[in-house]
Design a protein around this motif. Sequence first.
Motif, short mmCIF file in Angstrom:
data_model
loop_
_atom_site.label_atom_id
_atom_site.label_comp_id
_atom_site.label_asym_id
_atom_site.label_seq_id
_atom_site.Cartn_x
_atom_site.Cartn_y
_atom_site.Cartn_z
N ASP A 81 -41.63 -4.18 -67.79
CA ASP A 81 -41.31 -5.35 -66.96
C ASP A 81 -41.09 -5.01 -65.50
N ALA A 107 -34.79 -6.18 -72.03
CA ALA A 107 -34.30 -7.31 -72.81
C ALA A 107 -32.79 -7.28 -72.98
N SER A 145 -36.90 -15.25 -56.60
CA SER A 145 -38.15 -14.98 -57.33
C SER A 145 -39.34 -15.54 -56.57
N ARG A 150 -30.50 -6.02 -71.07
CA ARG A 150 -29.78 -6.28 -69.83
C ARG A 150 -29.75 -7.77 -69.47
N THR A 151 -30.75 -8.50 -69.93
CA THR A 151 -30.78 -9.93 -69.63
C THR A 151 -29.69 -10.70 -70.37
N LEU A 158 -25.56 -14.39 -64.41
CA LEU A 158 -26.24 -15.37 -65.24
C LEU A 158 -26.07 -16.76 -64.65
N ASP A 188 -29.05 -11.99 -64.75
CA ASP A 188 -30.35 -12.63 -64.54
C ASP A 188 -31.15 -11.81 -63.54
N PHE A 189 -32.42 -11.54 -63.89
CA PHE A 189 -33.29 -10.77 -63.01
C PHE A 189 -34.24 -11.70 -62.27
N ILE A 225 -36.20 -4.09 -65.56
CA ILE A 225 -35.91 -5.31 -66.32
C ILE A 225 -36.11 -5.01 -67.80
N ALA A 243 -30.93 -7.95 -59.59
CA ALA A 243 -30.06 -8.56 -60.60
C ALA A 243 -29.01 -9.45 -59.96
#
Length: 611
Positions: free
Chosen positions: A515, A310, A532, A312-313, A523, A317-318, A308, A520
């Motif tokens: 992280d 920054a 999660s 890639r976000t 979004l 969404d991770f 994870i 993944a």
Amino acid sequence: MTASFASELFPIVEEAGIMSKGYVWIITDGLSTLLDPIEKNVSDSMHGILGLRQYVPNTKHLEEFKTRFNVSEINIYGLWAYDTIWALAKSVELVFSHVNSTQTGVGGLRVSELGPRLLEKLLSTRFVGLSGEFRLNRGQLQVEKFKIINVRRKKGEKVIGYWTEEKEIHIDSGENGDVANSSSIDELKDRIIWFGYYYAKVPTPKGWVIPVSNNKLRIGVPLLSSYLKGFLDINWDPKTLKVTNIKGFSYDVFVAALQKLPFDVPHEFFAFVNNSSQMNGTYNDLLYQIKLGLTMRNYDAVVGDTTITANRTAYVDFTLPYSESGVWMIVKVKDEKTKNIWIFLKPLKWTLWLTIAIAFLSTGFIVWILERRTNIDLRGSAHQQLSKVFLFSFLTPVFAHEGEKVENHWSRFVLTIWVFVAFIVTQSYTASLASMLTVQRMQPSFVNVDELRMKDCYESRLRPYASQEEYHQALSKGSKNGGVEAMFHEIPYAKLFLAKYYSRYTTVGTTYKSDGFGFAFPLGSPLVPYMSRAILNVTEDHKKMQELELKYFSYQSKCQVYSSTSPANSHGLSAISFGGLFIIMGLTLVFFCLIFFVKSGYVRTCLLAML
């Protein structure tokens, strides 16, 4: 819905395949009450349906009613109608004397003056009727208990439990409809026959299937190097790129998380490889496939050792990380002490060596004082007597069993104390030396990043490596021979490396923040919060996580056990470690000296000389 509409609906939905394995249908009390008139071929198509129906106790009053009207069964609507008429009749009786009073209402309609009183009496009427207790609340009949029924082919419906507001779900204890004391949801599930089965105690379907493209979640997986197979190991069809076999730590965590979801997620895995059976780009390329449109390589998710970050976000969404977060610094351990020719002196500090020497000489001197008058072996020249003082202390553990060598009982007691002290010190020396010659005393070559900076082993000498063997060779050579002095790696990868080379390298310094690994999704995907929470449930199950880590990584069973007994510094034993022992020995020697002087008359002679 009505029974006639249900008779048309359920054969159609069965033909459409949505009353099969994996589906759940629950009908309300309205239709559950009207199942009796439904034809048998229709009820057979309803096999596996769950329903609720008001519980009616089989009372004597109800049996008499059936006998009087010559009916075998009557549904709840008939019982309610009968009880409602009785309630109305009872209310009318209470206001009978005023029932003829009327007044003219709107449009000439005749309205009873006592209508509101009749309504008031009806709402407050309480009695036990055919359906149970008759009690209205805000104009609605209150139902206190429901049956939980399970529709079954051939055998019809089966009551599997009950629900009450006070006791919630309870299990049917027999044919009388009594409620058992058990309230286990799992026990209730074991009594249900679901769609697609003809027996109970089968996996409970999740019911809701989340809608995804092409009816299945397309999941891209990376092709990992051989030394990372513990995270993900795949086989795939070279034509369709569909994964035919998959295993690994990342996959097992993903499956465990799916099992925690409250719904089912149909999915299939695809290998992110090219025509040469190599990974088709970087991890960023793989994650970017999620953002692409409907192409042959578009994925709905990515499962693997994806870090994870920054940047890639911005396009995916991770989920929450499923791996341990952080970066370790790994360095080579130095084993210089085993090459030192004076290592045999290292187990004991110089203070302890000096204390032993003083105890050694004191013991020999005290024995010489106690023995020299009676033991002829201690007579002779000063040189001979001095040598025997040393021999008494040095050779006592060897010839202490030969009683003729020592004639005085006090001398034997002193030598016994010395033998005891020598035995303890000898055993401690042996253990300390053995520890220094083994891995327990091996120390890191560097202790932190600051030391790397001080020795010019930082920044300008950073080098990337791609395999465990390259890491090992570079660390073994060191920076002066074209290698490196330290390796920085994410904790999961570091564990794999240490599991293989646990006796040569160790971790030092603090854990640097990162992280971790996550799964993944696109979004805004609705799956992310669910996954999660599921991952959090999995990772909080320490027993489950320990089983998965031990299954794929031997780091816990090797390196942690290896390092748990490794002290930070390698110090020899000091005199303080045996302070109590030498104090006891010293007091004993002083005590026997005083006794000897008193008995021999030395003290008396000195006192007379002073007088």
